[in-house]
Design a protein around this motif. Sequence first.
Motif, PDB file in Angstrom:
ATOM      1  N   THR A  43       0.833  -1.200   0.000  1.00 51.75           N
ATOM      2  CA  THR A  43       0.000   0.000   0.000  1.00 51.75           C
ATOM      3  C   THR A  43       0.869   1.252   0.000  1.00 51.75           C
ATOM      4  OG1 THR A  43      -1.763  -1.164   1.157  1.00 51.75           O
ATOM      5  CG2 THR A  43      -1.799   1.230   1.269  1.00 51.75           C
ATOM      6  N   ALA A  44       1.930   1.250   0.787  1.00 51.15           N
ATOM      7  CA  ALA A  44       2.829   2.395   0.847  1.00 51.15           C
ATOM      8  C   ALA A  44       3.497   2.631  -0.507  1.00 51.15           C
ATOM      9  CB  ALA A  44       3.880   2.192   1.933  1.00 51.15           C
ATOM     10  N   VAL A  45       3.940   1.568  -1.148  1.00 51.21           N
ATOM     11  CA  VAL A  45       4.576   1.696  -2.468  1.00 51.21           C
ATOM     12  C   VAL A  45       3.566   2.222  -3.479  1.00 51.21           C
ATOM     13  CG1 VAL A  45       5.601   0.396  -4.380  1.00 51.21           C
ATOM     14  CG2 VAL A  45       6.346  -0.033  -2.032  1.00 51.21           C
ATOM     15  N   LYS A  60       1.017   4.161  -2.936  1.00 47.41           N
ATOM     16  CA  LYS A  60       0.823   5.589  -2.664  1.00 47.41           C
ATOM     17  C   LYS A  60       1.964   6.415  -3.236  1.00 47.41           C
ATOM     18  CE  LYS A  60      -1.819   5.309   1.636  1.00 47.41           C
ATOM     19  NZ  LYS A  60      -1.775   5.580   3.077  1.00 47.41           N
ATOM     20  N   LEU A  61       3.181   5.932  -3.047  1.00 51.91           N
ATOM     21  CA  LEU A  61       4.341   6.663  -3.546  1.00 51.91           C
ATOM     22  C   LEU A  61       4.363   6.705  -5.068  1.00 51.91           C
ATOM     23  CD1 LEU A  61       7.059   5.430  -1.051  1.00 51.91           C
ATOM     24  CD2 LEU A  61       6.191   7.761  -1.266  1.00 51.91           C
ATOM     25  N   LEU A  62       4.047   5.592  -5.711  1.00 50.08           N
ATOM     26  CA  LEU A  62       4.056   5.561  -7.173  1.00 50.08           C
ATOM     27  C   LEU A  62       3.013   6.504  -7.768  1.00 50.08           C
ATOM     28  CD1 LEU A  62       4.598   1.767  -7.944  1.00 50.08           C
ATOM     29  CD2 LEU A  62       6.243   3.634  -8.245  1.00 50.08           C
ATOM     30  N   LYS A  63       1.909   6.679  -7.085  1.00 57.02           N
ATOM     31  CA  LYS A  63       0.837   7.540  -7.605  1.00 57.02           C
ATOM     32  C   LYS A  63       1.231   9.005  -7.673  1.00 57.02           C
ATOM     33  CE  LYS A  63      -2.965   4.511  -6.540  1.00 57.02           C
ATOM     34  NZ  LYS A  63      -4.128   4.214  -5.723  1.00 57.02           N
ATOM     35  N   VAL A  64       2.201   9.432  -6.877  1.00 52.98           N
ATOM     36  CA  VAL A  64       2.596  10.846  -6.908  1.00 52.98           C
ATOM     37  C   VAL A  64       3.609  11.144  -8.007  1.00 52.98           C
ATOM     38  CG1 VAL A  64       2.127  11.130  -4.446  1.00 52.98           C
ATOM     39  CG2 VAL A  64       4.460  10.680  -5.206  1.00 52.98           C
TER      40      VAL A  64
END
Length: 69
Positions: A9-11, A13-17
Amino acid sequence: MEKAKASVTAVDKLLKVLNPKARGIVEERYIEKETVEEIAEKFDLSVSTVNRTIKNTFETLDRISQYIV
């Protein structure tokens, strides 16, 4: 198992930015396991541009991860 799900989930979120080009390059390299040369050809970029994009993307992710995750 929950820790692994939290990491995914954290990855995500980061990829979406990331901008679409940077996200695509990182996904191709680390998820699809493409070589830098294959990515350069696919995106019509030089190998050095792909390497630089990966380096800059990880520097950006490192800076923003404390705010996103």
